[in-house]
Scaffold this active site. Structure first.
Site, PDB file in Angstrom:
ATOM      1  CB  CYS A   1       5.862 -41.275 -10.012  1.00 30.72           C
ATOM      2  SG  CYS A   1       6.495 -42.510  -8.852  1.00 30.72           S
TER       3      CYS A   1
ATOM      4  CG  MET B   1      -3.015  -7.426   9.058  1.00 30.52           C
ATOM      5  SD  MET B   1      -1.290  -7.045   8.688  1.00 30.52           S
ATOM      6  CE  MET B   1      -1.340  -6.788   6.920  1.00 30.52           C
TER       7      MET B   1
ATOM      8  CE  LYS C   1      -3.900  -0.274   2.116  1.00 24.53           C
ATOM      9  NZ  LYS C   1      -4.041  -1.218   3.199  1.00 24.53           N
TER      10      LYS C   1
ATOM     11  NE  ARG D   1      -6.865   1.964   4.251  1.00 24.54           N
ATOM     12  CZ  ARG D   1      -7.202   1.955   2.968  1.00 24.54           C
ATOM     13  NH1 ARG D   1      -6.877   2.975   2.196  1.00 24.54           N
ATOM     14  NH2 ARG D   1      -7.852   0.935   2.450  1.00 24.54           N
TER      15      ARG D   1
ATOM     16  N   GLY E   1      -8.195  -7.370   3.878  1.00 26.08           N
ATOM     17  CA  GLY E   1      -9.140  -7.549   4.974  1.00 26.08           C
ATOM     18  C   GLY E   1      -8.599  -8.286   6.178  1.00 26.08           C
TER      19      GLY E   1
ATOM     20  CB  SER F   1      10.142 -43.493 -11.030  1.00 25.79           C
ATOM     21  OG  SER F   1       9.000 -42.710 -10.770  1.00 25.79           O
TER      22      SER F   1
ATOM     23  NE  ARG G   1      -1.434 -45.009  -8.725  1.00 28.09           N
ATOM     24  CZ  ARG G   1      -1.719 -43.736  -8.510  1.00 28.09           C
ATOM     25  NH1 ARG G   1      -1.216 -43.108  -7.472  1.00 28.09           N
ATOM     26  NH2 ARG G   1      -2.502 -43.075  -9.326  1.00 28.09           N
TER      27      ARG G   1
ATOM     28  CD  GLU H   1       8.614 -47.270  -3.412  1.00 27.32           C
ATOM     29  OE1 GLU H   1       7.560 -46.715  -3.048  1.00 27.32           O
ATOM     30  OE2 GLU H   1       8.636 -48.188  -4.239  1.00 27.32           O
TER      31      GLU H   1
ATOM     32  CG  ASP I   1       5.775 -45.654   0.159  1.00 34.14           C
ATOM     33  OD1 ASP I   1       4.867 -45.200   0.883  1.00 34.14           O
ATOM     34  OD2 ASP I   1       5.678 -46.749  -0.435  1.00 34.14           O
TER      35      ASP I   1
ATOM     36  CE1 TYR J   1       8.444 -39.676 -14.720  1.00 36.52           C
ATOM     37  CE2 TYR J   1      10.408 -40.137 -16.014  1.00 36.52           C
ATOM     38  CZ  TYR J   1       9.462 -40.533 -15.075  1.00 36.52           C
ATOM     39  OH  TYR J   1       9.545 -41.782 -14.498  1.00 36.52           O
TER      40      TYR J   1
ATOM     41  NE  ARG K   1       3.500 -49.007  -7.514  1.00 39.52           N
ATOM     42  CZ  ARG K   1       2.916 -48.190  -6.634  1.00 39.52           C
ATOM     43  NH1 ARG K   1       3.633 -47.207  -6.103  1.00 39.52           N
ATOM     44  NH2 ARG K   1       1.660 -48.324  -6.292  1.00 39.52           N
TER      45      ARG K   1
ATOM     46  NE  ARG L   1      -5.603  -4.673  -2.854  1.00 42.26           N
ATOM     47  CZ  ARG L   1      -6.157  -4.893  -1.679  1.00 42.26           C
ATOM     48  NH1 ARG L   1      -5.408  -4.864  -0.586  1.00 42.26           N
ATOM     49  NH2 ARG L   1      -7.448  -5.132  -1.572  1.00 42.26           N
TER      50      ARG L   1
ATOM     51  CG  HIS M   1     -14.223 -10.558   4.464  1.00 41.80           C
ATOM     52  ND1 HIS M   1     -14.661 -11.835   4.770  1.00 41.80           N
ATOM     53  CD2 HIS M   1     -12.934 -10.502   4.866  1.00 41.80           C
ATOM     54  CE1 HIS M   1     -13.679 -12.503   5.333  1.00 41.80           C
ATOM     55  NE2 HIS M   1     -12.622 -11.718   5.411  1.00 41.80           N
TER      56      HIS M   1
END
Length: 888
Positions: free
Chosen positions: A835, A111, A31, A100, A109, A768, A566, A749, A773, A855, A622, A344, A460
């Site tokens: 993954c 503060m 501000k 302010r 909104g 991968s 999976r 994993e 896990d 990837y 997998r 802003r 608000h």
């Protein structure tokens, strides 16, 4: 030489000059930086000064201000007096100010604000003479005492509101501003008495005492619950602090030639390129955003105050072209003269963000790279929100204002605490209120949608819901909301707490009951944005898909292959589950093979369909990962039913279930351990993969299978499973007289796999990273049990983020980096991917890009987010992101 004791604490702006600039957000807050920049641009801004945000945390720690601050504040106050020709505390020509908040990152909104500061029993008479409007002067005094009492003395707003309401009823008027002067004078005295009675302290009459109390209160509002909750939701650091802005008051409540409002340079919901917002005549800013009065659309200002509207349009265009982004502006018109109180970067819906970015590229305001860089990836979620199925049977209750797009169904809840509780328990709820306030924020976070009877498009509820991507309808004025009684009435009908409703934040309609919803359709602007992102990014983006339907959905969203299929998910249904259970309970190899023979054609058909859906793209499959007991029933009735199906005694089946029971199944007989103990399972799955691949290849299809061995801890485990894969592959290729190239890799994993990645890379062609896990085993946490204490850890700062939602780069990330470096040291062309669900998290994607992974892979609906995040990571790597952020 500058240092912490030579840098100024207070920065003045006024009369075309400013001590600060737009680039000083870290010092002045958003501000203050905006006010300084507008002043320098020659835009009409009331004079004032900003107290640096660095003081916020030091004040909160010590509960006192540095001595040099007083001198700098008084000097800035004198400069403000000179710029306005008014004097602070003067009984004839008083200067009043607003106080302010303003952090470097916008927290709308969250503060506190205090208006009309400087009024007392003496200065109110000066304001009366100055304005020649005693009703205005005393209304301003009444507002000030109410605000100051609730903010600085921390007294409940309701007590003040009840006192004012008593006087309204006695005077027979609808609005506070219509109270007769004598009634307002009585209200002010009662409000001050209320402060004294409830707090044990007198209301301050000395303006300087008022000012220091307000400055302290604004700093303290940094640590209110709603502010803390907002920062957590938006990843804003607690260490930032807020600045304090002290600005000369201009008055929108001087009559029908005055007013106040909020305007956006473009529509923040749709992105339409015209001035958008709301205003009220004869009002102050709190009236617009509080929802206590329903404001008017900004375009009607053209008819009411045409010169002011024309000036507002000019200022909006100037600011948008200067900042090269949509501006969210607050303004006041005082007797026909426009003043800007804030500008802003405008918060906007995901739909609007994409449209605005594309149109600004077309207007040559920004480049394609900047368009990609400035859209928060999670905003794309809003483009994927469900909408109401047009064929759904609908029971229209009422219509309000469409504040935040998307549709949501849920049960009615009137209390924010209850909404939070039910939402955390997994129930779909719609928070219904007369109007929301910042104290409702935590309930809004957990609700599926928000409905209010009052308020406008910049209230608000509207602003907060839009920022979170929550469907929201506001200003549904026909609703009679009784929050205490727990029911809402409309047109003679009543709905109680727990009744289902549907809100459509795109149209403003509210329906009784649970409407059928359908997924969103993505438009041309989205396609353009994704094309730009795809040209920029280095990381490929794959989908986690276990069915042909998931694979097709992933392709629709732009997936470039499957990073995790999976195979166990193919067994949890109908005949497949029975065959799987038959294999598990078999007493010998022959029995297991008979059951596996039933599963083989089912798996083969699934793989073939998935390969066809992903034709020309890699598919990582997998092998079986979960422990076998997950496929068996737990309840007595289900055990009895399965025993009959498998022609076993209940006792025999129960014995198998007991034998397979594990104290900690996450670390038990699962993953590659299953394939080593029961190699026939690996053989069946691998045969299904390669038979499907050969079938597709025989029809001239392009198929790229990648076989992944899960949960390997040692290279010996990998070798044992790899031997089976190669043997079966060669058998199938001989039988089908066709060879399909494939890759063989493993899932990293376990910490030991990461630590010995150089050994694994001698055998594996790809890694991968299964971050779900890997997070569990690195932290020693169970996802199923950690929910009992992780919320406490988060709330009390033991951890900054839930490691299952945000990748722990310091711990888990260090293992990933080590594994990547060790693996590529052994095998330079080692393919690397991630993954776990972290694959759709922007911070994790940036981490993967820095490591040079090939990837990331994530669930279908997170693919657009991953594509955009990958592009932003590439831009950050070459510095474009930082340059773009600096301009806005």
């Amino acid at each position: 030489m500058s240092g912490p004791f030579t840098q100024p604490l207070v920065y003045f702006f006024g009369q075309g000059r400013a001590d600060g600039t737009a680039g000083m957000k870290d010092v002045l807050g958003g501000k203050g930086a905006g006010l300084a920049e507008m002043t320098t641009l020659g835009i009409p801004v009331p004079p004032g000064f900003t107290i640096a945000s660095s003081l916020c945390l030091s004040y909160l720690d010590s509960n006192q201000f540095p001595k040099r601050l007083q001198v700098q504040v008084e000097n800035a106050l004198h400069r403000t007096e000179a710029a306005t020709g008014k004097h602070f505390g003067d009984g004839d020509n008083p200067l009043l100010v607003s106080v302010r908040s303003g952090a470097a990152v916008s927290m709308p909104g969250m503060m506190e604000t205090i208006l009309n500061l400087g009024l007392n029993d003496v200065t109110v008479e000066g304001l009366t003479r100055q304005s020649r409007n005693p009703q205005f002067a005393w209304d301003s005094y009444r507002r000030f005492v109410q605000m100051y009492g609730s903010v600085v003395f921390d007294l409940p707003r309701k007590g003040f509101e009840q006192l004012v309401e008593e006087h309204r009823l006695r005077a027979g008027v609808q609005r506070d501003i219509d109270l007769p002067v004598a009634e307002m004078q009585a209200v002010v005295q009662r409000l001050k008495a209320h402060v004294r009675q409830e707090s044990g302290r007198d209301f301050p009459s000395e303006p300087l005492d008022q000012l220091w109390g307000a400055i302290a209160a604004v700093f303290e509002s940094w640590n209110t619950r709603r502010a803390i909750d907002y920062r957590k939701l938006h990843d804003i650091p607690d260490s930032m602090g807020t600045a304090v802005n002290v600005v000369a008051m201009v008055f929108g409540n001087l009559g029908e030639d005055s007013g106040t409002g909020v305007a956006f340079s473009r529509d923040p919901s749709t992105g339409e390129g015209s001035l958008y917002g709301e205003y009220l005549l004869n009002a102050q800013g709190e009236d617009v955003v509080s929802g206590s009065r329903t404001p008017l659309p900004i375009l009607t200002l053209k008819d009411r105050l045409p010169a002011s509207f024309q000036e507002l349009e000019r200022v909006a265009r100037t600011l948008e072209r200067h900042f090269r982004d949509v501006q969210d502006m607050e303004f006041t018109i005082e007797r026909g003269t426009l003043y800007m109180l804030q500008t802003r970067r405008g918060q906007r819906s995901g739909h609007a963000a994409v449209r605005i970015a594309c149109e600004m590229v077309d207007e040559e305001l920004i480049s394609e790279e900047e368009a990609v860089a400035r859209i928060p990836p999670h905003d794309l979620n809003q483009l994927l929100h469900p909408t109401i199925d047009p064929h759904s049977q609908l029971d229209l209750l009422t219509t309000g204002l469409p504040a935040s797009p998307g549709a949501a169904c849920g049960t009615v809840v009137f209390d924010a605490d209850r909404a939070e509780k039910l939402g955390r328990a997994g129930q779909a709820v719609i928070l219904v209120r007369r109007e929301t306030s910042p104290e409702d924020f935590h309930g809004m976070v957990m609700a599926k949608g928000v409905l209010t009877a009052r308020g406008g498009m910049t209230s608000h509820a509207a602003v907060v819901a839009r920022g979170m991507g929550k469907p929201c309808v506001v200003g549904a004025q026909e609703l009679q909301v009784d929050e205490r009684a727990g029911h809402v009435g409309v047109d003679g009908r009543q709905l109680a707490d727990g009744d289902w409703i549907t809100v459509d934040g795109s149209t403003g309609r509210v329906f009784a009951g649970q409407a059928a919803l359908r997924t969103a359709e993505l438009g041309d602007d989205f396609v353009r944005l994704m094309q730009w992102a795809d040209r920029i990014r280095q990381l490929r983006v794959r989908v986690n898909a276990d069915t042909p339907a998931d694979a097709h959905r992933g392709r629709d969203f732009g997936a470039e292959g499957i990073g995790l299929c999976r195979t166990e998910h193919m067994f949890f249904d109908g005949d497949r589950l029975i065959a799987m259970q038959e294999m598990i309970v078999a007493q010998d190899l022959a029995g297991r093979q008979r059951a596996l023979a039933k599963l083989l054609p089912m798996q083969r058909a699934d793989f073939e369909a998935i390969f066809r859906a992903m034709e020309g793209f890699p598919v990582t499959i997998r092998l079986l990962d979960p422990p076998l007991h997950e496929f068996l029933p737990k309840e007595r009735a289900e055990i009895e039913s399965l025993a009959r199906e498998l022609k076993l005694t209940v006792e025999a089946l129960q014995a198998v279930i007991d034998r397979l029971h594990e104290v900690n199944p996450m670390l038990g007989l699962r993953g590659c351990r299953l394939g080593i103990i029961y190699p026939e399972i690996t053989s069946m799955q691998v045969r299904a993969i390669f038979e499907a691949a050969c079938s597709v290849a025989a029809r001239k299809g392009r198929v790229m299978p990648e076989v992944m061995i899960p949960l390997t801890a040692s290279v010996v485990e990998f070798r044992k499973q790899a031997l089976i894969v190669h043997q079966v592959a060669e058998e199938v290729f001989r039988e089908r007289q066709i060879t399909v190239p494939f890759l063989l890799g493993t899932m990293i994993e376990l910490p030991r796999a990461a630590l010995t990645a150089d050994e694994l890379a001698r055998e594996a062609q790809f890694f991968s990273f299964g971050t779900n896990d890997l997070t569990q085993t690195t932290w020693g946490l169970s996802r199923d049990d950690a929910g009992k204490f992780l919320p406490y850890y988060l709330e009390h700062g033991v951890i900054e983020d839930d490691p299952f939602q945000v990748l722990d780069q310091a711990g888990v990330g260090k293992l990933i980096q080590m594994a990547a470096e060790l693996g590529r040291r052994t095998r330079p062309d080692l393919k690397l991917g991630i993954c776990g669900e972290h694959g759709g998290d922007p911070s994790a994607i940036a981490f993967c890009d820095r490591l040079g992974m090939n990837y990331v892979s994530c669930s279908p609906f997170r693919i657009p987010i991953a594509r955009l995040s990958a592009a932003q990571a590439a831009l950050a790597a070459r510095g474009t992101m930082d340059r773009t952020r600096a301009t806005v």
